[in-house]
Motif scaffolding. Structure first.
Motif, short mmCIF file in Angstrom:
data_model
loop_
_atom_site.label_atom_id
_atom_site.label_comp_id
_atom_site.label_asym_id
_atom_site.label_seq_id
_atom_site.Cartn_x
_atom_site.Cartn_y
_atom_site.Cartn_z
N ILE A 154 63.20 25.51 51.89
CA ILE A 154 63.74 26.83 51.56
C ILE A 154 62.65 27.65 50.86
O ILE A 154 62.32 27.39 49.70
N ARG A 206 56.73 28.34 53.89
CA ARG A 206 57.29 27.28 54.75
C ARG A 206 56.22 26.24 55.06
O ARG A 206 56.52 25.04 55.13
N LEU A 224 65.98 26.78 55.96
CA LEU A 224 67.05 27.66 55.47
C LEU A 224 66.41 28.74 54.63
O LEU A 224 65.61 28.44 53.73
N ASP A 225 66.70 30.00 54.91
CA ASP A 225 66.21 31.09 54.07
C ASP A 225 67.06 31.18 52.81
O ASP A 225 68.26 30.87 52.83
N ASP A 230 70.48 32.95 52.97
CA ASP A 230 71.46 32.52 53.96
C ASP A 230 72.23 31.31 53.45
O ASP A 230 71.91 30.75 52.40
N TRP A 288 74.55 27.55 54.70
CA TRP A 288 74.98 26.58 55.70
C TRP A 288 76.47 26.33 55.55
O TRP A 288 77.06 26.58 54.49
N SER A 297 74.05 31.34 64.63
CA SER A 297 74.38 31.93 63.33
C SER A 297 75.46 32.99 63.48
O SER A 297 75.75 33.46 64.58
N THR A 328 65.71 32.31 65.97
CA THR A 328 65.12 32.56 64.66
C THR A 328 64.97 31.25 63.90
O THR A 328 65.67 30.27 64.18
N CYS A 380 65.86 30.46 60.96
CA CYS A 380 66.94 30.09 60.04
C CYS A 380 67.94 29.13 60.68
O CYS A 380 68.81 28.60 60.00
N ASP A 401 58.65 33.39 63.56
CA ASP A 401 59.45 32.29 64.10
C ASP A 401 59.31 32.20 65.62
O ASP A 401 59.23 31.11 66.19
N VAL A 458 74.95 28.48 60.70
CA VAL A 458 74.28 29.25 59.65
C VAL A 458 74.97 30.59 59.47
O VAL A 458 75.31 31.27 60.44
N TYR A 481 74.08 34.17 58.34
CA TYR A 481 72.87 34.99 58.21
C TYR A 481 73.23 36.27 57.47
O TYR A 481 73.97 37.10 57.98
#
Length: 305
Positions: free
Chosen positions: A8, A70, A85-86, A89, A91, A116, A152, A154, A178, A200, A202
């Motif tokens: 993250i 990252r 995972l950003d 955002d 889960w 997402s 993406t 994410c 990405d 996800v 977003y």
């Protein structure tokens, strides 16, 4: 060795990061480590992370952007797979369990991409249901060129050794890093696309349109240049598949730029992408561009002015 390393990246998003982390620790799947890469935050991010104690490995760097953050996480990951995972955002409880089920169902899968859903308030995600698993499988990522679904980082989990082999993300601060990573992973064996359930949430933000337009332009220009220089795998035999993906995103960005009256940027992308569109060819896009824009671009190619 954990099955997943959850990476993250974060920058000055302490309150949103807390929500993201809580969604990670609510996972049904428990075989994971969490790495948060603080990209030079000046808010109370570090104080927040200290409250999680040993449940989070905290890495830090001077502000260098999400790609570089990252990459630091990839470098330090201990898991077999890295799941991204950003920090803004979230889960769902079934996210990692879904990834693992897909990865273990067919050995040798290098990467899995999920689906997402957009949100602006976390409460709105309460109605997202855990639908039955639907997966599309391909020999590799390039083989999925015919699918037009946006992609993406994410919603991405990748074998750690594959990420290291291709060098991770570009550290450049561009939109589309990405996509660049996915193209460079293009021939890694085994790609799975999870169409359901949604994995996800977003988050949508109010942001600067002008800034996002410039970033989208720079990112697309970078992707075109990487293809021109032969930086993506597959060679001539897989060029058609790469172009199908690359030109689809180029057309999307070009039309977006035109809709926002950034004709200068749209024209530049049109000019740079024209040789690739001729190679496919994509006549609908080439002839559907505003006639005066096409005439200007063709004249510049012929006269060099």
């Amino acid at each position: 060795m954990p099955f997943f390393s959850v990476v993250i990246p974060t920058y000055n998003r302490a309150r949103l990061l807390e929500v993201a982390l809580d969604s990670v620790f609510a996972q049904e799947e428990r075989d994971f480590e969490v790495l948060v890469v603080d990209d030079g935050s000046t808010d109370d991010t570090l104080e927040l992370l200290a409250r999680y104690g040993g449940r989070v490995r905290v890495l830090g760097q001077p502000n260098a952007g999400p790609g570089a953050a990252r990459n630091l996480g990839i470098q330090e990951a201990r898991g077999t797979y890295v799941a991204f995972l950003d920090s803004d955002d979230v889960w769902f409880p079934w996210t990692l369990a879904t990834y693992r089920r897909v990865l273990e169902a067919e050995g040798g899968t290098s990467l899995v991409l999920g689906t997402s859903t957009l949100f602006s308030r976390v409460e709105s995600l309460a109605g997202v249901a855990r639908e039955p698993l639907q997966v599309l499988r391909f020999t590799d990522y390039l083989a999925s060129a015919g699918d037009r679904t946006p992609r993406t980082a994410c919603v991405l989990a990748v074998r750690t050794e594959a990420l290291r082999r291709v060098g991770g993300f570009t550290p450049l601060r561009i939109s589309g890093e990405d996509y660049d990573l996915l193209y460079r992973l293009g021939t890694e064996p085994g790609f799975a696309w999870v169409r359901a359930p949604v994995v996800v949430g977003y988050r949508q933000h109010e942001g600067s349109t002008s800034t996002s337009l410039e970033s989208g332009y720079r990112g697309t220009r970078y992707l075109l240049e990487q293809e021109r220089l032969g930086r993506y795998p597959g060679g001539a035999a897989r060029r058609r598949e790469r172009l199908e993906m690359l030109l689809y995103s180029l057309r999307h960005v070009s039309h977006w730029l035109l809709s926002q009256r950034r004709v200068d940027l749209a024209l530049d992308l049109y000019r740079r992408g024209l040789p690739l569109h001729l190679a496919v060819p994509r006549w609908r896009y080439m002839l559907g561009f505003p006639p005066w824009a096409v005439a200007t671009t063709v004249r510049q190619r012929v006269t060099g002015r």
